[in-house]
Each structure stands twice: as C-alpha cells, then as structure tokens.
Design an enzyme around this catalytic site. Structure first.
Site, PDB file in Angstrom:
ATOM      1  N   ASN A 314      30.980  56.673  59.636  1.00  0.00           N
ATOM      2  CA  ASN A 314      32.429  56.760  59.700  1.00  0.00           C
ATOM      3  C   ASN A 314      32.993  55.569  60.463  1.00  0.00           C
ATOM      4  O   ASN A 314      32.745  55.421  61.662  1.00  0.00           O
ATOM      5  CB  ASN A 314      32.860  58.040  60.414  1.00  0.00           C
ATOM      6  CG  ASN A 314      34.353  58.027  60.734  1.00  0.00           C
ATOM      7  OD1 ASN A 314      35.176  58.001  59.821  1.00  0.00           O
ATOM      8  ND2 ASN A 314      34.692  58.030  62.008  1.00  0.00           N
ATOM      9  N   GLU A 315      33.704  54.701  59.747  1.00  0.00           N
ATOM     10  CA  GLU A 315      34.419  53.582  60.373  1.00  0.00           C
ATOM     11  C   GLU A 315      33.526  52.794  61.337  1.00  0.00           C
ATOM     12  O   GLU A 315      33.936  52.442  62.449  1.00  0.00           O
ATOM     13  CB  GLU A 315      35.685  54.081  61.071  1.00  0.00           C
ATOM     14  CG  GLU A 315      36.639  54.772  60.121  1.00  0.00           C
ATOM     15  CD  GLU A 315      37.880  55.341  60.794  1.00  0.00           C
ATOM     16  OE1 GLU A 315      38.039  55.149  62.012  1.00  0.00           O
ATOM     17  OE2 GLU A 315      38.692  55.974  60.108  1.00  0.00           O
ATOM     18  N   VAL A 316      32.303  52.545  60.916  1.00  0.00           N
ATOM     19  CA  VAL A 316      31.371  51.829  61.793  1.00  0.00           C
ATOM     20  C   VAL A 316      31.835  50.384  61.976  1.00  0.00           C
ATOM     21  O   VAL A 316      32.427  49.779  61.072  1.00  0.00           O
ATOM     22  CB  VAL A 316      29.935  51.873  61.234  1.00  0.00           C
ATOM     23  CG1 VAL A 316      29.425  53.307  61.215  1.00  0.00           C
ATOM     24  CG2 VAL A 316      29.849  51.237  59.854  1.00  0.00           C
ATOM     25  N   GLY A 378      32.840  56.280  55.172  1.00  0.00           N
ATOM     26  CA  GLY A 378      34.270  56.198  55.428  1.00  0.00           C
ATOM     27  C   GLY A 378      34.582  54.855  56.069  1.00  0.00           C
ATOM     28  O   GLY A 378      34.080  54.553  57.147  1.00  0.00           O
TER      29      GLY A 378
END
Length: 404
Positions: A314-316, A378
């Site tokens: 997620n949004e790394v 994401g």
C-alpha cells in the site's frame, strides 16, 4: 512497552506416545518470542502474521509453562491503531505423528467443469518413513451432502448467494483415520477487464469497497467475533460488497465471515517495504522476513472463496526514484531477491530498477503458491514512471486518490 503472558497447561504426554503438540498464534503485535519450560521456541516480528511452532520436544509430562514475550516498545511503528500484545486467538493442538502439515491443504475449483483439485502435504516426520499413509478427500455441499471431487452443476459463490462447499481431508494409516482437516471452498468465475471492469459469474458490476482496518473502534483491537460480524453486517447493509484488509493480513475469522456473508476480499500484505513510514515500523524487518510473511499469508488464505485479489503493498515509497525512496544497493538486491535475477546486470542495462525487481520478486513469491488470482498494489503515484508499474509484475493497477 514489553508484556509477558504465561499459561500452565497440564498435559498427559505419555497417553499416546509419539503424538505431536503445536501452538498457533493468529496474531501477536509485535516482536513476539515464545518460550516453553524456559526454552526459546521461536521469534516473530510482524504483528499481523499467523504462525505455528512445534513444541513437542520442549514439553514434559504434567505441568508445563508456556510464556510469550511481546516487545512493542519502539514507537511509533504504525500509522493507525494497532493494539498491542496477543490480540488474536491462540490454539494448542495435539496430532498423530502422521498428519497434514500446517496449511497443507490447497483446494482449487473450476466453476465451468465442477472439478475440485486438492493437493495435500503431510508433515515430514520420521513416522512417515515407517507408515504408508493414504489420503482421502471428500467434497460436501452446504447441506452436508457428499458430492464427490467433480460437482455436477456446481452452485456458484456470489455476493448475493455466498454458497460454500467443504472439503474433508482424511489421513489413514492401516485403514484408520489418524488426522482430519476441513477446508471451506467455493465455485466462482471472475475476471477483471480493462474496458468493462469486474465480472463475477458472467455478471458485470462495480466493487463498492472499503479499506477496513482490523480494530473495532472503542472496543479495541482484540478479536471479538460478535463485534466483527456486527461491523460486516452494517457495512453490507450500506451497500459494501468488498473489503481491502488495510493494510496487512487480516484475522482468519474475517475471511471466514466474508466467505459466508458474500463479501469480496482484497487480501493485503504490507503497508511498507524497505522504506519506513514511521520510525519503528516493519521496514526494519522487511529484508529478513518479507518472504516468510508473504508466503504464510498466501498459504493461510488461498482456499477462501471470498479472496479474489492479492495486494503486495500500500503506497510503498519504492514507487519513486528519489534518494529517499530506496537505499538498496545492487549487492543487497541480489541477496534479498534471490529470484533468478542478476540485479547488477539488469540495472546497468537500464532494463529494470531495483524497485521494479523487488516488485517482481514479491509477485513471484505469491505465484509459487497461487496462480488463480490477480496481484496488485495500491499506488499513490500515477506517473507511468512508477517503478511498480514499470516492473510489469502487477496484474491490476491501483490508483489511490487520483480518480481524475
């Protein structure tokens, strides 16, 4: 801070010589170390992973002491309310020496043909060399009726009609059942199309989803089945038909409920990779533990009919090329990836960035154990130069916030 848990089980270890004993934790937040009768059994940093230890050799006849040390003192280590300590269920299991390995049953179904494919892995103990076990798999419908390994006109699983089947796996030695495992499964046919979106069993509709964290508001993070069912019921009444386990492996009970309530799940693994978002988060453990944690997630959850997507992040911060986005050297990349790539060569030739290689590596871990679901992440960087996009490893591109 640091917390300790202790329990004193009294066991009759001599009742059935050779039997094995296991302790399973659905989740401990975080940095847990388990001891049995003063001896260290194992350590697990990630607070959302489920894990099991064979504690047979540490036990004794009569009174035993099982102790768990939890170290959640490095703060902050999460961007949301994580809770602390043993917040999910713990199971003590006794088995025959010949038994199914932990998460050792893999069920795949074909909605078109009604075929059920079952792979079973037995635990590798010396007793396997002595005995010649046989394995029997039987499929039952929702009414408990035996239907065989090929189901004629299977009842399909859907959001409106979440029909589940069960597979009973029996291990027999000399005709006697020595182990039995039940697995929930379902038949469904789904796809994602770039032009028309999501399809389930030939029906095209929108996924009305929510990013759902694991806690229960004022009730805290400890698993409570009534609170969980209440939450899911209210979400479904709102029109929610899908859930993203934000941003970590969920409790097993959540997936069990989604199976029978008709809620589609995006099963998510990590909120960060190597680059940290908070001072003490999972990034400090990623290099050593990511493969084990991601593997265990897939092995644990791959039979659930409600799980239709795997999310590797997620949004790394590895989306970007800035110096803050990645500090991985090429030498480190080769050690971590270990996936048949030569990071140095690829990077020099300009084919792929280290971040893209890491994305490929995570996707390959999932595909070792499940090839029936798409992989996604994401992302909050919509630029085509996003390293996750450029990796070519994700099947569905997730844009967070950038709907325009």
């Amino acid at each position: 801070g640091i917390g300790w848990y202790r329990t004193h089980p009294t066991l009759d270890c001599e009742a059935v010589p050779g039997n094995r004993y296991f302790i399973e934790f659905d989740g401990v937040y975080m940095n847990s170390t388990v001891y049995v009768n003063g001896q260290e059994v194992g350590h697990r940093p990630y607070g959302y992973s489920s894990f099991e230890y064979d504690i047979t050799k540490y036990l004794k006849q009569g009174d035993n002491v099982i102790a768990v040390r939890v170290d959640n003192s490095d703060q902050p280590n999460s961007r949301w309310y994580s809770g602390c300590g043993i917040y999910r269920h713990v199971w003590l299991t006794e088995t025959n020496p010949v038994h199914v390995k932990h998460w050792g049953v893999h069920v795949e179904t074909d909605a078109k043909t009604g075929q059920v494919k079952v792979e079973v892995e037995l635990a590798k103990y010396p007793s396997l060399n002595i005995h010649r076990p046989t394995i029997k798999n039987t499929v039952f419908d929702a009414n408990g009726k035996e239907v065989g390994l090929k189901v004629k006109n299977p009842h399909l699983w859907s959001v409106e009609d979440p029909y589940v089947y069960k597979v009973r796996t029996q291990v027999l030695v000399s005709g006697k059942v020595v182990d039995e495992v039940w697995t929930t499964t379902g038949f469904r046919d789904f796809k994602f199309d770039a032009e028309t979106g999501f399809w389930l069993n030939g029906k095209n509709f929108k996924l009305n989803g929510v990013c759902e964290h694991h806690d229960f508001g004022c009730l805290g993070a400890a698993v409570n089945e009534d609170a969980m069912h209440r939450k899911l019921s209210k979400l479904k009444a709102m029109g929610v038909n899908s859930i993203r386990s934000s941003h970590n492996p969920p409790a097993p009970e959540l997936l069990n409920m989604c199976d029978t309530m008709g809620i589609i799940v995006m099963d998510e693994s990590f909120d960060m990779w190597r680059r940290k978002k908070t001072a003490g988060d999972y990034a400090r453990f990623f290099d050593e533990w990511h493969e084990r944690d991601l593997t265990d997630l897939v092995l644990r959850d791959r039979n659930h009919p409600s799980v239709l997507m795997w999310s590797i992040g997620n949004e790394v911060l590895e989306q970007w090329s800035s110096a803050e986005a990645d500090t991985l050297t090429l030498e480190q990349a080769n050690l971590i990836l270990n996936a048949g790539h030569d990071a140095s060569t690829l990077a020099k030739e300009g084919e792929l960035s280290v971040q893209s290689l890491l994305t490929q590596h995570l996707a390959e871990i999932i595909k070792r154990y499940d090839t029936t679901r798409p992989i996604l992440a994401g992302c909050n960087e919509p630029n085509p130069n996003n390293h996750l996009f450029k990796s070519g490893a994700i099947d569905i591109i997730g844009f967070n916030y950038h709907h325009q």
